[in-house]
Design an enzyme around this catalytic site. Structure first.
Site, PDB file in Angstrom:
ATOM      1  N   LYS A 267      23.342  38.986  -3.980  1.00 44.41           N
ATOM      2  CA  LYS A 267      24.424  38.071  -4.385  1.00 44.41           C
ATOM      3  C   LYS A 267      23.900  36.633  -4.516  1.00 44.41           C
ATOM      4  O   LYS A 267      24.180  35.940  -5.487  1.00 44.41           O
ATOM      5  CB  LYS A 267      25.583  38.111  -3.362  1.00 44.41           C
ATOM      6  CG  LYS A 267      26.182  39.494  -3.165  1.00 44.41           C
ATOM      7  CD  LYS A 267      27.337  39.480  -2.173  1.00 44.41           C
ATOM      8  CE  LYS A 267      26.953  39.156  -0.747  1.00 44.41           C
ATOM      9  NZ  LYS A 267      26.062  40.141  -0.093  1.00 44.41           N
TER      10      LYS A 267
ATOM     11  N   ARG B 105      35.910  38.613   1.830  1.00 45.91           N
ATOM     12  CA  ARG B 105      35.225  39.730   2.478  1.00 45.91           C
ATOM     13  C   ARG B 105      36.202  40.633   3.216  1.00 45.91           C
ATOM     14  O   ARG B 105      35.782  41.617   3.829  1.00 45.91           O
ATOM     15  CB  ARG B 105      34.271  39.136   3.509  1.00 45.91           C
ATOM     16  CG  ARG B 105      32.828  39.511   3.345  1.00 45.91           C
ATOM     17  CD  ARG B 105      32.098  38.708   4.406  1.00 45.91           C
ATOM     18  NE  ARG B 105      30.757  39.101   4.563  1.00 45.91           N
ATOM     19  CZ  ARG B 105      29.724  38.482   3.975  1.00 45.91           C
ATOM     20  NH1 ARG B 105      29.918  37.484   3.154  1.00 45.91           N
ATOM     21  NH2 ARG B 105      28.511  38.882   4.223  1.00 45.91           N
TER      22      ARG B 105
ATOM     23  N   ARG C 111      13.006  39.329   3.190  1.00 50.69           N
ATOM     24  CA  ARG C 111      13.602  38.072   2.716  1.00 50.69           C
ATOM     25  C   ARG C 111      13.076  36.851   3.476  1.00 50.69           C
ATOM     26  O   ARG C 111      12.935  36.858   4.697  1.00 50.69           O
ATOM     27  CB  ARG C 111      15.121  38.107   2.860  1.00 50.69           C
ATOM     28  CG  ARG C 111      15.726  36.739   2.492  1.00 50.69           C
ATOM     29  CD  ARG C 111      17.184  36.762   2.272  1.00 50.69           C
ATOM     30  NE  ARG C 111      17.921  37.257   3.406  1.00 50.69           N
ATOM     31  CZ  ARG C 111      19.207  37.541   3.357  1.00 50.69           C
ATOM     32  NH1 ARG C 111      19.880  37.369   2.236  1.00 50.69           N
ATOM     33  NH2 ARG C 111      19.838  37.982   4.419  1.00 50.69           N
TER      34      ARG C 111
ATOM     35  N   ARG D 127      15.899  34.598   8.332  1.00 50.66           N
ATOM     36  CA  ARG D 127      17.215  34.458   8.952  1.00 50.66           C
ATOM     37  C   ARG D 127      17.308  35.268  10.237  1.00 50.66           C
ATOM     38  O   ARG D 127      16.852  36.396  10.296  1.00 50.66           O
ATOM     39  CB  ARG D 127      18.305  34.921   7.965  1.00 50.66           C
ATOM     40  CG  ARG D 127      18.814  33.792   7.102  1.00 50.66           C
ATOM     41  CD  ARG D 127      19.687  34.238   5.969  1.00 50.66           C
ATOM     42  NE  ARG D 127      20.777  35.137   6.326  1.00 50.66           N
ATOM     43  CZ  ARG D 127      21.673  35.582   5.459  1.00 50.66           C
ATOM     44  NH1 ARG D 127      21.608  35.202   4.179  1.00 50.66           N
ATOM     45  NH2 ARG D 127      22.626  36.397   5.822  1.00 50.66           N
TER      46      ARG D 127
ATOM     47  N   ARG E  59      25.877  44.518  10.056  1.00 50.51           N
ATOM     48  CA  ARG E  59      26.409  43.873   8.845  1.00 50.51           C
ATOM     49  C   ARG E  59      26.761  44.923   7.791  1.00 50.51           C
ATOM     50  O   ARG E  59      27.770  44.804   7.100  1.00 50.51           O
ATOM     51  CB  ARG E  59      25.381  42.864   8.293  1.00 50.51           C
ATOM     52  CG  ARG E  59      25.315  41.597   9.145  1.00 50.51           C
ATOM     53  CD  ARG E  59      24.038  40.798   8.894  1.00 50.51           C
ATOM     54  NE  ARG E  59      23.889  40.388   7.530  1.00 50.51           N
ATOM     55  CZ  ARG E  59      22.713  40.073   6.967  1.00 50.51           C
ATOM     56  NH1 ARG E  59      21.599  40.147   7.684  1.00 50.51           N
ATOM     57  NH2 ARG E  59      22.665  39.695   5.732  1.00 50.51           N
TER      58      ARG E  59
END
Ligand code: AP5
Length: 212
Positions: A13, A89, A128, A161, A172
């Site tokens: 996203k 969400r 990431r 992160r 998540r």
């Protein structure tokens, strides 16, 4: 253009919304990114959000809706168009967004559901790396920075992160299926949903969204 990007953690996203911002001038509003800035600035909202984000849980609807409603009141956002990354969400957030847009006299163009098999999102998240300053997103496997640990765009240090730890990623993903999958059904029922195969490279996803 007014878009919502919906999809599990790591689907891309943030990567696609950055392309939409750079190329079409849309303003990106990422609820996760706004929370991370609040955490960094050690605000009351940041401290509250941190308690949930570190466990991979959703921040409560009330504060999240208030935070996003404030951003959406900005006349520049209404004028230039926007991409919402990570909001709404929950169905409650989607209903609140409808009311906010109604009050501004504007409509949503598309709610884009970005879809990929789960093993791909887990692999993407494990590689990431993000920029501490400008928020640029990299991946050690598919999109590494030119110099290790340094952002190509602004030369700031890169970071991993906290919520990309495997156990938090699992939570998540669970939260996505429990809380956010019903949001996809919500937009399907209003006729604004568009499903996109996000398993290919970011340019293909970008092209599919802009073509539609
Ligand atoms: P948030 O920051 O929104 O996290 P998320 O939804 O879990 O999504 P991510 O940012 O992890 O992934 P992404 O889909 O943007 O993928 P990316 O482009 O980075 O939210 C964090 C937390 O904040 C939540 O868990 C929650 O606690 C809280 N929160 C946020 N919004 C909330 C709300 N509305 N209500 C309540 N709580 C909220 O890409 C991932 C990696 O893959 C990168 O390395 C990238 O380079 C790579 N990649 C991307 N696309 C491709 C591709 N096509 N091919 C190969 N690699 C790719």
């Amino acid at each position: 253009m007014r878009l919502i990007l919906i999809g599990p953690p790591g689907v891309g996203k943030g990567t696609v919304s950055a392309l939409l911002q750079q190329r079409l001038g849309l303003i990106t509003l990422s609820s996760g990114e706004i929370f991370r800035r609040e955490i960094e600035a050690e605000t009351d909202l940041g401290r509250l959000a941190q308690r949930y984000i570190q466990h991979g849980e959703l921040v409560p609807n009330g504060v999240t809706i208030e935070m996003m409603a404030k951003r959406l009141r900005d006349p520049a956002v209404v004028r230039h168009g926007f991409v919402l990354d990570g909001f709404p969400r929950t169905v409650k957030q989607a209903e609140a967004l409808d009311e906010i847009l109604f009050n501004h006299g504007i409509d949503l163009d598309k709610a884009v559901s970005m879809e990929v098999p789960e093993d791909i999102v887990v692999a993407r998240l494990s590689g990431r790396i993000g920029c501490t300053k400008c928020g640029a997103i990299y991946n050690s496997a598919s999109h590494p920075p030119k110099r290790e640990g340094i952002c190509d765009v602004c030369n700031s240090p890169l970071f991993v992160r906290d919520d990309d730890k495997p156990e938090t990623v699992r939570e998540r993903i669970r939260s996505f299926w429990t809380n956010t999958a019903p949001v996809i059904e919500y937009y399907e029922s209003t006729g604004s949903l568009m499903r996109v195969d996000a398993s290919k490279d970011p340019e293909s996803t970008y092209a599919a969204i802009t073509a539609a």
